[in-house]
Scaffold this motif. Structure first.
Motif, PDB file in Angstrom:
ATOM      1  N   ASN A 131     -11.398 -93.927 -84.436  1.00  0.00           N
ATOM      2  CA  ASN A 131     -12.812 -94.324 -84.417  1.00  0.00           C
ATOM      3  C   ASN A 131     -13.371 -94.514 -83.009  1.00  0.00           C
ATOM      4  O   ASN A 131     -14.248 -95.348 -82.780  1.00  0.00           O
ATOM      5  N   GLU A 132     -12.824 -93.759 -82.076  1.00  0.00           N
ATOM      6  CA  GLU A 132     -13.354 -93.760 -80.714  1.00  0.00           C
ATOM      7  C   GLU A 132     -13.591 -92.313 -80.304  1.00  0.00           C
ATOM      8  O   GLU A 132     -12.715 -91.471 -80.458  1.00  0.00           O
ATOM      9  N   GLY A 133     -14.789 -92.035 -79.789  1.00  0.00           N
ATOM     10  CA  GLY A 133     -15.062 -90.683 -79.311  1.00  0.00           C
ATOM     11  C   GLY A 133     -14.694 -90.577 -77.852  1.00  0.00           C
ATOM     12  O   GLY A 133     -14.366 -91.576 -77.203  1.00  0.00           O
ATOM     13  N   GLY A 134     -14.744 -89.363 -77.322  1.00  0.00           N
ATOM     14  CA  GLY A 134     -14.377 -89.217 -75.922  1.00  0.00           C
ATOM     15  C   GLY A 134     -14.899 -87.932 -75.311  1.00  0.00           C
ATOM     16  O   GLY A 134     -15.532 -87.098 -75.972  1.00  0.00           O
ATOM     17  N   VAL A 135     -14.641 -87.805 -74.026  1.00  0.00           N
ATOM     18  CA  VAL A 135     -14.973 -86.603 -73.259  1.00  0.00           C
ATOM     19  C   VAL A 135     -13.654 -86.057 -72.729  1.00  0.00           C
ATOM     20  O   VAL A 135     -12.755 -86.831 -72.372  1.00  0.00           O
ATOM     21  N   ALA A 136     -13.520 -84.750 -72.706  1.00  0.00           N
ATOM     22  CA  ALA A 136     -12.282 -84.129 -72.248  1.00  0.00           C
ATOM     23  C   ALA A 136     -12.533 -83.281 -71.015  1.00  0.00           C
ATOM     24  O   ALA A 136     -13.587 -82.679 -70.864  1.00  0.00           O
ATOM     25  N   ILE A 137     -11.561 -83.280 -70.120  1.00  0.00           N
ATOM     26  CA  ILE A 137     -11.555 -82.341 -68.998  1.00  0.00           C
ATOM     27  C   ILE A 137     -10.320 -81.478 -69.181  1.00  0.00           C
ATOM     28  O   ILE A 137      -9.200 -81.979 -69.250  1.00  0.00           O
ATOM     29  N   ALA A 138     -10.537 -80.169 -69.300  1.00  0.00           N
ATOM     30  CA  ALA A 138      -9.420 -79.227 -69.447  1.00  0.00           C
ATOM     31  C   ALA A 138      -9.298 -78.436 -68.154  1.00  0.00           C
ATOM     32  O   ALA A 138     -10.304 -78.030 -67.567  1.00  0.00           O
ATOM     33  N   VAL A 139      -8.069 -78.243 -67.700  1.00  0.00           N
ATOM     34  CA  VAL A 139      -7.820 -77.519 -66.455  1.00  0.00           C
ATOM     35  C   VAL A 139      -7.176 -76.184 -66.797  1.00  0.00           C
ATOM     36  O   VAL A 139      -6.099 -76.137 -67.414  1.00  0.00           O
ATOM     37  N   TYR A 140      -7.824 -75.095 -66.421  1.00  0.00           N
ATOM     38  CA  TYR A 140      -7.266 -73.763 -66.644  1.00  0.00           C
ATOM     39  C   TYR A 140      -6.126 -73.509 -65.664  1.00  0.00           C
ATOM     40  O   TYR A 140      -5.939 -74.240 -64.696  1.00  0.00           O
ATOM     41  N   LYS A 141      -5.395 -72.442 -65.876  1.00  0.00           N
ATOM     42  CA  LYS A 141      -4.229 -72.174 -65.032  1.00  0.00           C
ATOM     43  C   LYS A 141      -4.616 -71.768 -63.611  1.00  0.00           C
ATOM     44  O   LYS A 141      -3.770 -71.793 -62.713  1.00  0.00           O
ATOM     45  N   ASP A 142      -5.867 -71.395 -63.390  1.00  0.00           N
ATOM     46  CA  ASP A 142      -6.277 -71.092 -62.010  1.00  0.00           C
ATOM     47  C   ASP A 142      -6.898 -72.308 -61.325  1.00  0.00           C
ATOM     48  O   ASP A 142      -7.448 -72.189 -60.235  1.00  0.00           O
ATOM     49  N   GLY A 143      -6.831 -73.476 -61.989  1.00  0.00           N
ATOM     50  CA  GLY A 143      -7.356 -74.701 -61.376  1.00  0.00           C
ATOM     51  C   GLY A 143      -8.785 -75.042 -61.765  1.00  0.00           C
ATOM     52  O   GLY A 143      -9.265 -76.134 -61.439  1.00  0.00           O
ATOM     53  N   TRP A 201     -24.908 -76.523 -74.292  1.00  0.00           N
ATOM     54  CA  TRP A 201     -24.228 -75.675 -73.313  1.00  0.00           C
ATOM     55  C   TRP A 201     -22.765 -75.466 -73.690  1.00  0.00           C
ATOM     56  O   TRP A 201     -22.154 -76.262 -74.399  1.00  0.00           O
ATOM     57  N   HIS A 202     -22.215 -74.355 -73.202  1.00  0.00           N
ATOM     58  CA  HIS A 202     -20.762 -74.163 -73.249  1.00  0.00           C
ATOM     59  C   HIS A 202     -20.157 -75.112 -72.221  1.00  0.00           C
ATOM     60  O   HIS A 202     -20.846 -75.566 -71.310  1.00  0.00           O
ATOM     61  N   PRO A 203     -18.868 -75.453 -72.340  1.00  0.00           N
ATOM     62  CA  PRO A 203     -18.267 -76.409 -71.395  1.00  0.00           C
ATOM     63  C   PRO A 203     -18.522 -76.012 -69.938  1.00  0.00           C
ATOM     64  O   PRO A 203     -18.080 -74.947 -69.503  1.00  0.00           O
ATOM     65  N   PRO A 204     -19.244 -76.857 -69.173  1.00  0.00           N
ATOM     66  CA  PRO A 204     -19.528 -76.522 -67.775  1.00  0.00           C
ATOM     67  C   PRO A 204     -18.303 -76.780 -66.902  1.00  0.00           C
ATOM     68  O   PRO A 204     -17.442 -77.590 -67.241  1.00  0.00           O
ATOM     69  N   THR A 205     -18.249 -76.107 -65.750  1.00  0.00           N
ATOM     70  CA  THR A 205     -17.127 -76.325 -64.825  1.00  0.00           C
ATOM     71  C   THR A 205     -17.440 -77.525 -63.940  1.00  0.00           C
ATOM     72  O   THR A 205     -18.599 -77.874 -63.717  1.00  0.00           O
ATOM     73  N   LEU A 206     -16.383 -78.161 -63.431  1.00  0.00           N
ATOM     74  CA  LEU A 206     -16.520 -79.270 -62.489  1.00  0.00           C
ATOM     75  C   LEU A 206     -16.381 -78.707 -61.074  1.00  0.00           C
ATOM     76  O   LEU A 206     -15.433 -77.968 -60.805  1.00  0.00           O
ATOM     77  N   ALA A 207     -17.298 -79.068 -60.191  1.00  0.00           N
ATOM     78  CA  ALA A 207     -17.197 -78.595 -58.810  1.00  0.00           C
ATOM     79  C   ALA A 207     -15.929 -79.158 -58.175  1.00  0.00           C
ATOM     80  O   ALA A 207     -15.490 -80.265 -58.531  1.00  0.00           O
ATOM     81  N   PRO A 208     -15.316 -78.452 -57.221  1.00  0.00           N
ATOM     82  CA  PRO A 208     -14.083 -78.944 -56.586  1.00  0.00           C
ATOM     83  C   PRO A 208     -14.246 -80.319 -55.945  1.00  0.00           C
ATOM     84  O   PRO A 208     -13.286 -81.074 -55.841  1.00  0.00           O
ATOM     85  N   ALA A 209     -15.483 -80.658 -55.537  1.00  0.00           N
ATOM     86  CA  ALA A 209     -15.681 -81.944 -54.860  1.00  0.00           C
ATOM     87  C   ALA A 209     -15.633 -83.136 -55.807  1.00  0.00           C
ATOM     88  O   ALA A 209     -15.491 -84.280 -55.367  1.00  0.00           O
ATOM     89  N   VAL A 210     -15.742 -82.894 -57.117  1.00  0.00           N
ATOM     90  CA  VAL A 210     -15.739 -84.013 -58.059  1.00  0.00           C
ATOM     91  C   VAL A 210     -14.316 -84.546 -58.187  1.00  0.00           C
ATOM     92  O   VAL A 210     -13.395 -83.808 -58.543  1.00  0.00           O
ATOM     93  N   THR A 211     -14.141 -85.831 -57.899  1.00  0.00           N
ATOM     94  CA  THR A 211     -12.813 -86.446 -57.944  1.00  0.00           C
ATOM     95  C   THR A 211     -12.652 -87.224 -59.245  1.00  0.00           C
ATOM     96  O   THR A 211     -13.522 -88.004 -59.624  1.00  0.00           O
ATOM     97  N   ARG A 219     -11.710 -76.528 -63.669  1.00  0.00           N
ATOM     98  CA  ARG A 219     -11.795 -77.672 -64.585  1.00  0.00           C
ATOM     99  C   ARG A 219     -13.098 -77.554 -65.380  1.00  0.00           C
ATOM    100  O   ARG A 219     -14.149 -77.262 -64.808  1.00  0.00           O
ATOM    101  N   VAL A 220     -13.034 -77.777 -66.684  1.00  0.00           N
ATOM    102  CA  VAL A 220     -14.238 -77.719 -67.505  1.00  0.00           C
ATOM    103  C   VAL A 220     -14.348 -79.017 -68.306  1.00  0.00           C
ATOM    104  O   VAL A 220     -13.343 -79.666 -68.598  1.00  0.00           O
TER     105      VAL A 220
END
Lengths: 225, 59
Positions: free
Chosen positions: A156-168, A209-219, A170-171
């Motif tokens: 009963n808790e929702g969430g947000v996911a970050i998936a990392v592809y094999k080339d690095g 939107w389709h899953p957007p990518t995370l810029a490299p600067a986002v920590t 992040r979406v």
């Protein structure tokens, strides 16, 4: 009757010609309520918005294109301090950040069985009502109290996911205000070489939107415990 | 300038971005901490500490 039709056609033709040659004068003549029908932002477009499509091409040659997800991180929707990501956070398919509004909350790291994690997105719906669904799944070998405790945190808790592809790359899947929902199943198997595993799935619907990518600067802060 | 990981987070957090993944603990290099401190997230986990003042030389 025939002459009336001819005269009417000529008048409409003259009106169209005047709209092209002197749009400002014609616009002043047309009642304001009819402006949106007759005039688009780029001039006379007769009620239709100017649309343009851009080229869509396959991935460039001589580059790797590996399937599968390398890493997966989750954060509970309750841990966000602001709505994220919103349409204003996303530009040209990427989130520039540089900060994710979650304070000092750490993202949970999912250590899944190799070759079992995938994510999907699909746009569907009729014109004017389209939306995108995000989903994903992964498997974890075993069944023990630590794993069950971790799964119960998603009950009963929702969430947000970050998936990392094999080339690095992040979406981001889901949003904090319309979070992904989690589902899981366990299977003990019937014999020794069956898979005693936990199947973990997440899905969300109604995104623009389709899953957007995370810029490299986002920590991203990840939990190590 | 010297940097140190906040004690409550030491060994428990890893910061990851396009440059790589960095575990925050006592052995994290100063150069890495300095770079991470430039980010908003880094400031939540890293403190800026005063550099030790050199002891005065006595003759």
């Amino acid at each position: 009757m025939k002459s009336f039709r001819i005269i009417s056609s000529c008048l409409v033709g003259l009106f169209l010609l005047a709209s092209v040659l002197a749009p400002a004068e014609v616009q002043a003549f047309v009642p304001p309520s009819a402006h949106d029908f007759f005039f688009g932002p780029e001039g006379v477009t007769m009620g239709m918005a100017t649309v343009s499509l851009t080229n869509l091409k396959r991935k460039d040659r001589q580059l790797a294109n590996l399937g599968g997800i390398a890493k997966l991180y989750l954060l509970a929707a309750s841990d966000f301090t602001a709505d994220w990501p919103t349409a204003t956070d996303i530009a040209a398919g990427a989130i520039a950040g540089p900060t994710i509004p979650c304070g000092a909350k750490n993202w949970a790291v999912l250590t899944f069985d190799i070759g079992t994690c995938r994510i999907k997105s699909e746009r569907k719906g009729k014109l004017g009502y389209q939306n995108v669904g995000h989903s994903g799944e992964c498997k974890f070998a075993g069944y023990d109290a630590t794993q069950i405790t971790a799964l119960e945190k998603t009950f009963n808790e929702g969430g947000v996911a970050i998936a990392v592809y094999k080339d690095g790359t992040r979406v981001v899947l889901g949003t904090s205000y319309e979070p992904l929902e989690f589902e899981d199943s366990t299977d003990s198997g019937a014999k020794a070489d069956d898979q005693l595993a936990i199947d973990f799935k997440f899905k969300g619907d109604g995104y623009a939107w389709h899953p957007p990518t995370l810029a490299p600067a986002v920590t991203v802060a990840l939990s190590t415990t | 300038m010297k940097y140190a990981v906040k004690s409550e987070f030491s060994g428990k957090v890893k910061l990851e971005n396009g440059s790589g993944s960095f575990l925050l603990d006592e052995s994290t290099p100063q150069a890495v901490l300095a770079k991470l401190y430039e980010t908003e997230v880094g400031k939540l986990y890293i403190d800026q500490v005063a550099a030790p003042v050199a002891a005065p030389q006595t003759k």
